[in-house]
Every structure is written in structure tokens, then in C-alpha cells.
Design a protein around this motif. Sequence first.
Motif, short mmCIF file in Angstrom:
data_model
loop_
_atom_site.label_atom_id
_atom_site.label_comp_id
_atom_site.label_asym_id
_atom_site.label_seq_id
_atom_site.Cartn_x
_atom_site.Cartn_y
_atom_site.Cartn_z
N VAL A 27 0.86 -1.18 0.00
CA VAL A 27 0.00 0.00 0.00
C VAL A 27 0.90 1.23 0.00
O VAL A 27 1.84 1.32 0.80
N LEU A 28 0.62 2.17 -0.89
CA LEU A 28 1.40 3.41 -0.93
C LEU A 28 0.77 4.42 0.03
O LEU A 28 -0.26 5.02 -0.27
N LEU A 29 1.40 4.58 1.18
CA LEU A 29 0.93 5.48 2.22
C LEU A 29 1.57 6.86 2.05
O LEU A 29 2.53 7.01 1.28
N PRO A 30 1.12 7.88 2.78
CA PRO A 30 1.71 9.22 2.64
C PRO A 30 3.21 9.27 2.91
O PRO A 30 3.90 10.10 2.33
N ASP A 31 3.72 8.36 3.74
CA ASP A 31 5.16 8.37 4.03
C ASP A 31 5.92 7.28 3.29
O ASP A 31 7.08 7.00 3.60
N ALA A 34 4.18 0.50 2.05
CA ALA A 34 4.11 -0.33 3.25
C ALA A 34 3.61 -1.72 2.87
O ALA A 34 2.53 -1.86 2.28
N ASP A 35 4.40 -2.73 3.17
CA ASP A 35 3.98 -4.11 2.93
C ASP A 35 3.09 -4.59 4.08
O ASP A 35 3.08 -4.02 5.17
N GLY A 50 -4.27 0.15 7.76
CA GLY A 50 -3.29 -0.26 8.75
C GLY A 50 -2.74 -1.64 8.48
O GLY A 50 -3.02 -2.25 7.42
N PRO A 51 -1.97 -2.18 9.41
CA PRO A 51 -1.41 -3.53 9.24
C PRO A 51 -2.50 -4.55 8.95
O PRO A 51 -3.58 -4.53 9.57
N ALA A 52 -2.24 -5.44 8.02
CA ALA A 52 -3.25 -6.41 7.61
C ALA A 52 -3.71 -7.29 8.77
O ALA A 52 -4.90 -7.60 8.89
N ALA A 53 -2.78 -7.69 9.62
CA ALA A 53 -3.15 -8.56 10.74
C ALA A 53 -4.16 -7.87 11.65
O ALA A 53 -5.12 -8.49 12.13
N ARG A 54 -3.95 -6.56 11.89
CA ARG A 54 -4.86 -5.84 12.78
C ARG A 54 -6.23 -5.66 12.13
O ARG A 54 -7.27 -5.86 12.79
N ASP A 410 13.20 0.35 -5.39
CA ASP A 410 12.76 1.67 -4.93
C ASP A 410 11.46 2.00 -5.66
O ASP A 410 11.46 2.58 -6.74
N LEU A 411 10.33 1.58 -5.07
CA LEU A 411 9.05 1.67 -5.77
C LEU A 411 8.70 3.08 -6.24
O LEU A 411 8.25 3.24 -7.39
#
Length: 510
Positions: A27-31, A34-35, A50-54, A410-411
Motif C-alpha cells: 500500500v502506498l501510504l503518505p510516508d 508499506a507491505d 493499517g497492518p493487515a493482521a490488525r 525503490d518503488l
Amino acid sequence: MHPLDSSGPGALARDDDAPLLLVPETVLLPDGPADDHAVVVEGAEFTAVGPAARLTRDFPQLTAVRLPGTALLPGFIDAHHHLTQSFGAALAFGEPSEIFRRVWVPLESALDEESAYVAAKLASLEALRGGFTTVADAGTRAPVDVEVVASAARDAGLRCVLGQICNDAEPGAESGSSGTAEEISARAEKHLTRYAGDPLIHPSPAVSIPEAATEQTLAAMARLASEAGAVLQIHVNEHLAAVERSLLRHGLRPLEQLHRLGVLGPHLLAAHATLLTPRELTLLKDTGTAVSYNPVASAWKGNAVAPALTMAELGIRFGLGSDGTRGDAFRLLDAAETAQRLVHGLAGGDSSCGGGWTWLDHGTRLGAEAVGLGDGAAGNGVRTGVVAAGAAADFLLLDLTGPEMCPSHDLPWELVRRGNRDQISAVFTAGRLRLWHGWPVTWDGRELVGRAAELAREVVGRAPVVRVHPPSTQAARHTGRAEQSAARTGRRPRTAAGPGGGHGVPGSSR
């Protein structure tokens, strides 16, 4: 076959507002990327990121749609477009500056209600295919109600900051509107209230160029936009001829003249701004004015390239705009970085030119801020250009399994330099699946393209368009004959034809 293709679009389409839990690879987040992250889409928004597990734990009632080999990223923002100019996009090739006088005004004036709708919907489809989920349309000169353009964008599923042209200077200077200053203000106020609460259309007053409106109207439009939390769109400092006309008329450059009138500010979206002095850069910074940096337009039909790297360093707000050249977000990102490298980076030994993230950010989150749909903006309460809880669910699913992203190091840089629209599997706006592998899922895109081809021939045939250069094959044949003749006679071939070397096109007037 990509894993997502086995299930088709059915797993992503929703007939109602049932929540959707998506678990992509990245997921391309603002910062940054994130895998092992997930998103929840409810209605038109992201309600959780957020994190997939959560998220799978917090939403046990939802069946996760797992998207291996896929990146989920915010839809791109086209900060400057002209949706009803799509029938003439190819007429801009090889032409000198200020083609609006010879091409766009005549072309749009020849549109009727059907052709204006089809042209705008065709441009909307191209934008969505290219990864744009939002465009800022700077207003049409077509003699139709602007709702025709709104309907086309809405029916296509494209979010649109919709300009209403509010020109009131003398006809012929750069028309597209008419009436007294009071009538223009009333029209703008009606436009700003007309789309309150519209899920995809965000109204915006627009003035074609500063000289197309009286000083009274320029000041009034700035005030209205500021009070409404909207953006005022104006083409500013784009062409040398316009800068010189302003100097002769006012003793000030166009941007300086707008500052004198109190038009600059966070409500203003200045399109192009390619010809800027150090003082004008300071004015942009000090007033919080936003700019649409349009690098492809500069290459195709402009006088200069906006100093976007300097703007970024100074903290001047800007987005990236196509100006209707081509609806391809990835090629726009590449052009944005390449133009800065060629004009500024090579001369100064700057091998980074802002890095991949600069252009990705200005094409998404910061572009949304520039067009009035970012953090803290009114925009009917809509925030886009970012994957975050509470933001509009305007996003793309991008295939990472092809050779373009393998190996990946470097995505952000890869998206700028190697990404392409063929990798887009799905396009969502306002939480709805709009395109699957480049084509609409709820309406017939190919039928639209066919009808557009028919109407475009009719419109261009009757429009008094004037071009300086002939079509490329005609020019090549002419040049070849001239060179052969020169070889036989020893004389240098003439390259000009007609006044100023001009060549008309079928249906044009001289």
C-alpha cells in the motif's frame, strides 16, 4: 496470469455500500510504500488503513480480498485539463504557442450538446485509463450548459473540479463567456452552489487568462472562491506574448497584475506559470498560491518549463497537470522529472532532480491540495490523493508481477521511471470500481470511442481551426519533393508556405 485475474472484477465490484476489505501486497501510504497492510472501504471512503493482521482481526465479519502481486496506491490528480478539447488533441502537434486562439476557441465553439458531452466523456475515460481519478477542468468555451461536462465526468466515474468560465473582457480577446461584471458574479455564485453535496463534481470559477476579465471581475472571482472554499483557475504567465501584452498594458507581468488586484492566495490555482521572475516566485510563496506544473504542455506548445524544483524547494504549492495533452499519469510523472532534469538538473549537476518521491507526491497528495481537495480544504468535505482513513476511496490497483517492477528496489522511483498504465488492473473512485483493465465495468467504453470518432470528424470539419503546420505525412511528402528538387537544381528548398509559413488543415479558415 496475474492472481487477481482469476477472480475477475466480481470480487471488487459492489452493488451496494457493503464494506470491502482489501489486502494487497503493498500500500502506498503518505510516508511511502508499506507491505503487509490492508484497507477497508465503506461507502465512498477509506474507513480503516493499517497492518493487515490488525484489520483482519478488527473486521472479522469481512471476507478479505487478497491481492498478491498488487500495489494499492492513491489515484493521481490531473491539476489542469480541458475535457471538451479531446476531439482536437492531435491538432496541437508541432504548433507554436497560444494555440488557444487558432485551435481551441474555434474547436470548442463548434461543439453542440451531444458532441460536448461525448468529447468530455472521452477525455474522462482516457484520464481514468491513465490512472487519474481526479481532474481539474479549467472550463469549456462550448456554447452549452456546464452541466453537460459535469454529466460526462460523473457518468464516466471521474472526480472533477469543474470550472465555469467567468470572462467579461471585450469579445474576441479570449472569450467563452459574456455579460456584465454583475451578471458574471451571479453566474459564478450559482455555479458554486449548484454542486453542493455532489459526490464527484466540485465547482470552481475560472478565468481563461487575466486579460480576459475586467479588474472588477478578477477581484470578485477571487473573493467568491475564497469565501466558498473553492479554487479559482486562471492560466498565468504561460506564453511570452501574454507577458509582453500585460507589460505594455499595465506595466506589470500577469502574475504581478493579479497580485496588485488581490487575486493571489490559497484559493488561486495558476495554470502553467512557466515564465516566472524571482520576485514572482516570492509572491507565490508568500501568498500560498498554488500552481499546476504542466511539463508535457511545455514540450508540445509552450515557451518555457515551470521551475518546479525551485517551487518545491521554496515550499510553493503545486500539482501536475496534463493540459489535455494525454491522459497518462505515469508518463506525466516521467515528463515532470525529465523536464526539470533537462532544463535545470543537467546544468547544475543535479542527478536526482527531486527524486522519485517528489513527483509521485505532487501527482497525488500535494496535487489534491493544489486543486482544493487535500488536507484542510473545503471541497464538499472531500479529501483525495491519499490512502488514509477518512479520505475518499479513489485508488488504483497496480500489477507488480511484470518485468517493469522486477526486481524492485525503490518503488517510488520505479513508478516515475518505469511505471505504465498497462499495469493498472483496476480504478476506483468514491469507493466504486470504475475500470477493469482499462475499460468501464458499468457502461460501454468502446461504443463511446466509436461515436467520438464519428463526431470528431464532423466537429473538426466545421470548426474554423487554423494550424501553422500540415499533418506530418503531408509535410514529409512536401519536404521530400522539395529536397529532390533542390538536389536537381542546386537550390535550397523553401520551408515556408503561406503567410508566416502557415498550412491549413481540412475545414480550417485562414
